[in-house]
Structures are given as structure tokens and as C-alpha cells.
Design a protein around this motif. Structure first.
Motif, PDB file in Angstrom:
ATOM      1  N   GLU A  70       0.834  -1.205   0.000  1.00 28.84           N
ATOM      2  CA  GLU A  70       0.000   0.000   0.000  1.00 28.84           C
ATOM      3  C   GLU A  70       0.868   1.253   0.000  1.00 28.84           C
ATOM      4  O   GLU A  70       0.594   2.218  -0.718  1.00 28.84           O
ATOM      5  CB  GLU A  70      -0.916  -0.018   1.224  1.00 28.84           C
ATOM      6  CG  GLU A  70      -1.906   1.133   1.278  1.00 28.84           C
ATOM      7  CD  GLU A  70      -2.834   1.042   2.472  1.00 28.84           C
ATOM      8  OE1 GLU A  70      -3.450   2.080   2.818  1.00 28.84           O
ATOM      9  OE2 GLU A  70      -2.956  -0.045   3.068  1.00 28.84           O
ATOM     10  N   MET A  71       1.942   1.236   0.804  1.00 30.27           N
ATOM     11  CA  MET A  71       2.855   2.378   0.849  1.00 30.27           C
ATOM     12  C   MET A  71       3.554   2.579  -0.492  1.00 30.27           C
ATOM     13  O   MET A  71       3.676   3.701  -0.993  1.00 30.27           O
ATOM     14  CB  MET A  71       3.901   2.160   1.953  1.00 30.27           C
ATOM     15  CG  MET A  71       4.925   3.284   2.105  1.00 30.27           C
ATOM     16  SD  MET A  71       6.393   3.131   1.027  1.00 30.27           S
ATOM     17  CE  MET A  71       7.160   1.652   1.705  1.00 30.27           C
ATOM     18  N   ILE A  72       4.013   1.478  -1.105  1.00 26.06           N
ATOM     19  CA  ILE A  72       4.705   1.578  -2.394  1.00 26.06           C
ATOM     20  C   ILE A  72       3.769   2.125  -3.470  1.00 26.06           C
ATOM     21  O   ILE A  72       4.133   3.020  -4.240  1.00 26.06           O
ATOM     22  CB  ILE A  72       5.250   0.200  -2.821  1.00 26.06           C
ATOM     23  CG1 ILE A  72       6.336  -0.278  -1.846  1.00 26.06           C
ATOM     24  CG2 ILE A  72       5.825   0.272  -4.238  1.00 26.06           C
ATOM     25  CD1 ILE A  72       6.758  -1.728  -2.060  1.00 26.06           C
ATOM     26  N   LEU A  73       2.551   1.589  -3.527  1.00 21.56           N
ATOM     27  CA  LEU A  73       1.592   2.038  -4.542  1.00 21.56           C
ATOM     28  C   LEU A  73       1.249   3.508  -4.374  1.00 21.56           C
ATOM     29  O   LEU A  73       1.109   4.246  -5.365  1.00 21.56           O
ATOM     30  CB  LEU A  73       0.324   1.183  -4.478  1.00 21.56           C
ATOM     31  CG  LEU A  73       0.478  -0.274  -4.953  1.00 21.56           C
ATOM     32  CD1 LEU A  73      -0.787  -1.065  -4.675  1.00 21.56           C
ATOM     33  CD2 LEU A  73       0.825  -0.318  -6.440  1.00 21.56           C
ATOM     34  N   ARG A  89       0.063  11.907 -19.664  1.00 24.13           N
ATOM     35  CA  ARG A  89      -0.491  10.960 -18.700  1.00 24.13           C
ATOM     36  C   ARG A  89       0.525   9.859 -18.412  1.00 24.13           C
ATOM     37  O   ARG A  89       1.150   9.319 -19.330  1.00 24.13           O
ATOM     38  CB  ARG A  89      -1.797  10.359 -19.223  1.00 24.13           C
ATOM     39  CG  ARG A  89      -2.966  11.338 -19.165  1.00 24.13           C
ATOM     40  CD  ARG A  89      -4.297  10.644 -19.311  1.00 24.13           C
ATOM     41  NE  ARG A  89      -4.438  10.014 -20.618  1.00 24.13           N
ATOM     42  CZ  ARG A  89      -4.694   8.730 -20.806  1.00 24.13           C
ATOM     43  NH1 ARG A  89      -4.828   7.918 -19.777  1.00 24.13           N
ATOM     44  NH2 ARG A  89      -4.833   8.241 -22.027  1.00 24.13           N
ATOM     45  N   VAL A  90       0.675   9.533 -17.139  1.00 30.10           N
ATOM     46  CA  VAL A  90       1.646   8.527 -16.715  1.00 30.10           C
ATOM     47  C   VAL A  90       0.950   7.491 -15.838  1.00 30.10           C
ATOM     48  O   VAL A  90       0.239   7.846 -14.893  1.00 30.10           O
ATOM     49  CB  VAL A  90       2.811   9.171 -15.923  1.00 30.10           C
ATOM     50  CG1 VAL A  90       3.780   8.104 -15.415  1.00 30.10           C
ATOM     51  CG2 VAL A  90       3.544  10.186 -16.786  1.00 30.10           C
ATOM     52  N   ASN A  91       1.147   6.221 -16.161  1.00 33.87           N
ATOM     53  CA  ASN A  91       0.566   5.128 -15.388  1.00 33.87           C
ATOM     54  C   ASN A  91       1.664   4.348 -14.681  1.00 33.87           C
ATOM     55  O   ASN A  91       2.510   3.735 -15.341  1.00 33.87           O
ATOM     56  CB  ASN A  91      -0.213   4.175 -16.312  1.00 33.87           C
ATOM     57  CG  ASN A  91      -1.373   4.849 -17.003  1.00 33.87           C
ATOM     58  OD1 ASN A  91      -2.066   5.669 -16.409  1.00 33.87           O
ATOM     59  ND2 ASN A  91      -1.584   4.526 -18.273  1.00 33.87           N
ATOM     60  N   PRO A  92       1.690   4.380 -13.341  1.00 38.94           N
ATOM     61  CA  PRO A  92       2.711   3.610 -12.625  1.00 38.94           C
ATOM     62  C   PRO A  92       2.382   2.119 -12.634  1.00 38.94           C
ATOM     63  O   PRO A  92       1.215   1.738 -12.597  1.00 38.94           O
ATOM     64  CB  PRO A  92       2.625   4.175 -11.202  1.00 38.94           C
ATOM     65  CG  PRO A  92       1.211   4.637 -11.067  1.00 38.94           C
ATOM     66  CD  PRO A  92       0.797   5.116 -12.432  1.00 38.94           C
ATOM     67  N   LYS A  93       3.413   1.294 -12.700  1.00 34.26           N
ATOM     68  CA  LYS A  93       3.219  -0.155 -12.681  1.00 34.26           C
ATOM     69  C   LYS A  93       4.205  -0.780 -11.702  1.00 34.26           C
ATOM     70  O   LYS A  93       5.425  -0.681 -11.885  1.00 34.26           O
ATOM     71  CB  LYS A  93       3.423  -0.755 -14.070  1.00 34.26           C
ATOM     72  CG  LYS A  93       3.250  -2.272 -14.110  1.00 34.26           C
ATOM     73  CD  LYS A  93       3.493  -2.829 -15.507  1.00 34.26           C
ATOM     74  CE  LYS A  93       3.345  -4.347 -15.519  1.00 34.26           C
ATOM     75  NZ  LYS A  93       3.633  -4.908 -16.869  1.00 34.26           N
ATOM     76  N   SER A 112       9.659  -1.212 -10.516  1.00 36.87           N
ATOM     77  CA  SER A 112       8.463  -0.552 -11.035  1.00 36.87           C
ATOM     78  C   SER A 112       8.810   0.207 -12.300  1.00 36.87           C
ATOM     79  O   SER A 112       9.982   0.443 -12.599  1.00 36.87           O
ATOM     80  CB  SER A 112       7.884   0.410  -9.993  1.00 36.87           C
ATOM     81  OG  SER A 112       8.769   1.494  -9.757  1.00 36.87           O
ATOM     82  N   THR A 113       7.773   0.571 -13.053  1.00 35.70           N
ATOM     83  CA  THR A 113       7.948   1.432 -14.222  1.00 35.70           C
ATOM     84  C   THR A 113       6.913   2.555 -14.159  1.00 35.70           C
ATOM     85  O   THR A 113       5.865   2.420 -13.518  1.00 35.70           O
ATOM     86  CB  THR A 113       7.772   0.665 -15.547  1.00 35.70           C
ATOM     87  OG1 THR A 113       6.499   0.007 -15.551  1.00 35.70           O
ATOM     88  CG2 THR A 113       8.877  -0.353 -15.742  1.00 35.70           C
TER      89      THR A 113
END
Length: 203
Positions: free
Chosen positions: A16-19, A36-40, A172-173
Motif C-alpha cells: 500500500e505504501m509503495i503504490l 499521462r503517466v501510469n505507474p506499474k 516498477s515502471t
């Protein structure tokens, strides 16, 4: 997710903290780049950061790698890795044409500095998230930027695992929704992160 000494509940809290940290990083990147940027979140857990085949696939193509180390009750570093093609795309979208197409050394420096400013902001936000999550003081160090061949990145990171005494990692990306970029954002944290997390959370 990789599990060792941490329980499932510990890992859920950490995730949860990382997200949340990645979401803030993506939002800041969106505001600065106007895309627009989508974290993964790819993987996280105890142990060392293992090699990423994506870097080997780049071969002799150049990448920009920024390292922001941090020290305190926990120690480690964040790494932002982006290839030269992705940097060119970002510069074309965000900077004036006379700067993006110029071969002048000061314009090249401006292009690199623009990307470094974004990377440093993201790293410092993540340092703040770690400090808040664990309730400890963590101080970021001066960023170090390296340009290297993609095929050398994994060897560099392997050495960083040893230097950081990595006990916890994050892969992550940060992916552009329209502009075709997907720079890697990597975390290496020492075993104190695991120890303090276990002390501060009830499993």
C-alpha cells in the motif's frame, strides 16, 4: 511479491505504501511533462534486486541512470533508468524545438538537466514516503547521474546490491499513456527496513 521474514500482513501494508508513493511519483511526472503517466509495480520483496532482462536487450544503446542514495535509520538508494530514445521523446514533447534539435553543448545540458530534475523530485518524494511510513529520519544524498550502455546496467546494479547490502527491493515502471516511454524506477533498501517494519506493524 517475494516473501521471507515478513508476513502477508506486513507485505500488504508495504505494498500500500509503495503504490501510494508510485501514484504520487506518476502525478508529479504528469504535471512536469504534461503527459499521462501510469505507474506499474512489477515486483517487490525481501532479498536483492535481480537482473532485468530489459536492460540486456538494449545492448549498446545508451541509458541515463540516476542514483539518489539515502541514509539514516535505514539506508539504500533509488534508481531511475531511462533509455536515450525515451529521453528524446520527452524532450520533444516538453521543450522548445530550438533546444531539442540543437547540438550546442549548453542545450544538451539543458535537456539532461530537465530529466534529472524530474527524477530527483520522484526520488525525494519516495524518501519522504519511507520516512513517514517507518517514522524514522531518512536523508537523501546528492544525486549521481551516469550514462552507460544498456548491457552494462545489470552489472552496475549487481555491484550496487553489494554496496547497499540490499535486504528489500522494488521494481516498477512509470509508463506514458500516449507517449511511448516506460522508465524503470528501482528501490534498494537495507535489512533495517525489514526489521523496523516488523517492529512498527502488528502481523
Amino acid at each position: 511479491m517475494s516473501r521471507g521474514n515478513l508476513s502477508g500482513i506486513h507485505l500488504e501494508i508495504i505494498e500500500e505504501m509503495i503504490l501510494e508513493s508510485l501514484a504520487k511519483a506518476a502525478k508529479s511526472m504528469e504535471q512536469m511533462l504534461r503527459i499521462r503517466v501510469n505507474p506499474k509495480l512489477i515486483q517487490f520483496g525481501e532479498g536483492i534486486l535481480k537482473p532485468l532482462h530489459e536492460f540486456d536487450d538494449l545492448g549498446r544503446f545508451k541509458v541515463n541512470l540516476m542514483k539518489v542514495a539515502f541514509k539514516g535509520e535505514i539506508n539504500g538508494a533509488f534508481y531511475f533508468v531511462i533509455n536515450s530514445h525515451e529521453m528524446d521523446l520527452i524532450n520533444q514533447v516538453c521543450l522548445p524545438e530550438d533546444i531539442t534539435h540543437s547540438r550546442a553543448s549548453h542545450h544538451k545540458m539543458m535537456r539532461n538537466d530537465f530529466m534529472s530534475e524530474i527524477e530527483n523530485l520522484i526520488a525525494n518524494m519516495s524518501i519522504a514516503a519511507l520516512s513517514e511510513f517507518l517514522g524514522v529520519e531518512v536523508i537523501g544524498q546528492v544525486p549521481i547521474v551516469r550514462n552507460m550502455k544498456g548491457e552494462l546496467v545489470n552489472s552496475y546494479l549487481e555491484n550496487e546490491n553489494e554496496q547497499n547490502k540490499t535486504g528489500f527491493f522494488v521494481k516498477s515502471t512509470l509508463n506514458g499513456a500516449v507517449v511511448n516511454i516506460s522508465p524503470h524506477f528501482l528501490w534498494m533498501i537495507d535489512e533495517n527496513f525489514v526489521r523496523i517494519t516488523k517492529l512498527n506493524t502488528v502481523a
